[in-house]
Write an enzyme that holds these catalytic residues in place. Structure first.
Site, PDB file in Angstrom:
ATOM      1  N   THR A  71       2.781  -7.685   5.601  1.00 58.68           N
ATOM      2  CA  THR A  71       2.940  -8.444   4.199  1.00 58.68           C
ATOM      3  C   THR A  71       3.653  -9.670   4.522  1.00 58.68           C
ATOM      4  O   THR A  71       3.475 -10.647   3.722  1.00 58.68           O
ATOM      5  CB  THR A  71       4.086  -7.218   3.420  1.00 58.68           C
ATOM      6  OG1 THR A  71       3.311  -6.257   3.161  1.00 58.68           O
ATOM      7  CG2 THR A  71       4.269  -8.170   2.238  1.00 58.68           C
ATOM      8  N   SER A 197      -1.192  -6.202  11.269  1.00 61.65           N
ATOM      9  CA  SER A 197       0.077  -5.436  11.407  1.00 61.65           C
ATOM     10  C   SER A 197      -0.032  -4.420  12.434  1.00 61.65           C
ATOM     11  O   SER A 197      -0.838  -3.814  12.666  1.00 61.65           O
ATOM     12  CB  SER A 197       0.003  -4.755   9.767  1.00 61.65           C
ATOM     13  OG  SER A 197       1.067  -3.568  10.060  1.00 61.65           O
ATOM     14  N   GLY A 198       1.229  -4.182  13.161  1.00 58.17           N
ATOM     15  CA  GLY A 198       1.297  -3.318  14.168  1.00 58.17           C
ATOM     16  C   GLY A 198       0.927  -2.041  13.897  1.00 58.17           C
ATOM     17  O   GLY A 198       0.146  -1.175  14.761  1.00 58.17           O
ATOM     18  N   CYS A 323      -1.278   7.590  -9.399  1.00 60.21           N
ATOM     19  CA  CYS A 323      -0.484   8.332 -10.609  1.00 60.21           C
ATOM     20  C   CYS A 323       0.728   7.411 -10.767  1.00 60.21           C
ATOM     21  O   CYS A 323       1.646   8.052  -9.953  1.00 60.21           O
ATOM     22  CB  CYS A 323      -0.671   9.710 -10.711  1.00 60.21           C
ATOM     23  SG  CYS A 323       0.267  10.168 -12.407  1.00 60.21           S
TER      24      CYS A 323
HETATM   25  N1  PLP Z   1      -3.040  -5.912   4.222  1.00 58.44           N
HETATM   26  C1  PLP Z   1      -3.612  -4.897   4.082  1.00 58.44           C
HETATM   27  C2  PLP Z   1      -5.250  -5.040   4.121  1.00 58.44           C
HETATM   28  C3  PLP Z   1      -3.137  -3.714   4.391  1.00 58.44           C
HETATM   29  O1  PLP Z   1      -3.946  -2.418   4.467  1.00 58.44           O
HETATM   30  C4  PLP Z   1      -2.007  -3.486   4.550  1.00 58.44           C
HETATM   31  C5  PLP Z   1      -1.285  -2.214   4.641  1.00 58.44           C
HETATM   32  O2  PLP Z   1      -1.554  -1.334   4.191  1.00 58.44           O
HETATM   33  C6  PLP Z   1      -1.116  -4.763   4.487  1.00 58.44           C
HETATM   34  C7  PLP Z   1      -1.750  -5.705   4.303  1.00 58.44           C
HETATM   35  C8  PLP Z   1       0.451  -4.525   4.498  1.00 58.44           C
HETATM   36  O3  PLP Z   1       1.032  -4.618   5.951  1.00 58.44           O
HETATM   37  P1  PLP Z   1       2.520  -3.906   6.212  1.00 58.44           P
HETATM   38  O4  PLP Z   1       2.266  -2.615   5.805  1.00 58.44           O
HETATM   39  O5  PLP Z   1       2.565  -4.182   7.625  1.00 58.44           O
HETATM   40  O6  PLP Z   1       3.153  -5.043   5.541  1.00 58.44           O
END
Ligand code: PLP
Length: 395
Positions: A71, A197-198, A323
């Site tokens: 994110t 993302s790790g 939901c």
């Molecule tokens: N983008 C996508 C496509 C994702 O699937 C996710 C997590 O589900 C994220 C971004 C966010 O990653 P993080 O959980 O490391 O913030």
């Protein structure tokens, strides 16, 4: 039996990753910025990890910035670009992005930016002509995900990157679901900014990567110290950075053979579930899709009910019909694809990993049709008594 088929939500940390991280909690706890040997030796480990991440995506280590999560990487890419291009007030993205991108872009629209959200067709595919037409002289950034977290649909990133490149527009791709599963080669694909993302590739939650192509100018989101060459301030999370490096190394080592195995398991699961449960369909493009993901709608049943009964028999997956606070709000991704109301609420995402076994798939194939059958018996809806779609017109 416990079966975890929710690997697009998060993955188990690989034992090799845990092992690599352990020394950095109690023995090698130095701050990489310190002058003494506790610090400098740790700085070396961070560098090695940067090299491993870079190797996974065909990048130069200097282009890798460690962040706190996917994110943060997405938000830094978008807001950091806009901050550098104050005269350009237009953002292009899609209707099916993860909330990390979608919510950020919508918030920016509230701040006065002009936002174009491109739609997708019934298989979740983008129309490149529409994208071409959407880009104007005002466009600061195009943000299109590499692969969708709900359906697994893969976008044509090479073409999109080349298009943006030819129009001189910064291109960001959220590759959180793609990295580690698909071949990514930044030396060949002109993406400017890429988020990873790790915890989606068997390292811990709370560590991410923003790839910044050399020469791409973005303002940092977190300002302060000189860490990450001023691109992301904050003392480095050394154990997690080391863990992520190890996870990328493992992903590179296992990716191709595991993709073949996992895809065969996913295809068997999908085929058997469709055969054994009537009125079930796969959502999204089955051709261009992550090898580990299938999103199946079981008509006339609620996704939450399916998940609850699955949980009782030890199977974990997820539903696109969240939901939220008492109001049924189906997934924006499935709505964008135009999945009919009778299907959208009964959609289940199954996502496998390199730890998924044949036995687990056998068990799911045996249990799930029973769950669906039980729910259909008590469902007020069926093919004979169609769902009154008009009362759900808002969803
Ligand atoms: N983008 C996508 C496509 C994702 O699937 C996710 C997590 O589900 C994220 C971004 C966010 O990653 P993080 O959980 O490391 O913030």
């Amino acid at each position: 039996m416990n079966v975890y088929l929710d690997n697009n939500a998060t993955t188990a940390v690989a034992p090799e990753v845990v092992e690599a991280m352990m020394p950095f909690f109690q023995e090698r706890y130095g701050n990489a910025s310190s002058m003494h040997r506790f610090g400098s030796s740790v700085a070396h480990d961070i560098h090695q990890s940067r090299e491993k991440v870079a190797a996974l995506i065909g990048a130069d280590p200097s282009e890798i910035v460690f962040t706190g999560c996917g994110t943060e990487s997405d938000i830094t890419a978008i807001r950091g670009t806009l901050a550098r291009l104050p005269d350009k007030r237009h953002i292009v993205t899609t209707k099916v992005e993860h909330p990390a991108v979608r919510t950020t872009c919508r918030w920016l629209r509230g701040q006065g930016y002009h936002l174009t959200e491109l739609g997708v067709d019934h298989k979740g595919r983008l129309d490149l002509d529409e994208l071409r037409a959407a880009i104007t002289d005002e466009t600061a950034i195009v943000s299109v995900m590499w692969a969708n977290n709900e359906t697994g649909v893969i976008f044509p990133i090479q073409e999109i990157a080349e298009l943006c490149h030819s129009r001189g527009v910064v291109f960001h791709s959220d590759a959180v679901q793609a990295a580690g599963k698909l071949r990514i080669d930044m030396s060949k694909t002109p993406v400017d900014l890429l988020a990873m993302s790790g915890h989606k590739l068997h390292s811990p939650k709370g560590i991410g990567v923003l790839y910044i192509r050399r020469g791409t100018k973005i303002a940092p989101l977190l300002m302060g110290g000189h860490q990450e060459r001023g691109r992301r301030a904050g003392t480095e999370n050394v154990p997690y950075i080391v863990g992520l490096g190890r996870a990328c190394e493992l992903a590179l080592e296992h990716r191709d053979e595991e993709n073949t195995r996992v895809k065969a398991l996913r295809d068997r699961l999908e085929r058997e579930l469709l055969t054994r449960s009537s009125s079930s369909i796969v959502n999204g493009d089955t051709e261009n899709r992550l090898p580990n993901t299938t999103n199946i709608s079981f008509e006339y049943v609620e996704g939450e009910a399916i998940l609850l009964l699955m949980d009782q028999v030890g199977i974990a997956a997820s539903t696109g019909s969240a939901c939220a606070s008492g109001s049924l709000e189906p997934s924006h991704v499935l709505r964008a694809i135009g999945v009919p109301f009778t299907c959208v609420h009964g959609s289940i995402r199954f996502s496998l990993s390199r730890y998924t076994t044949d036995e687990e798939i056998d068990y799911t194939i045996e249990q799930l049709p029973r769950v669906i059958e039980r729910l259909r018996e008590i469902s007020p809806y069926s093919a004979d008594s169609p769902v009154p779609t008009e009362i759900h017109a808002g969803s």
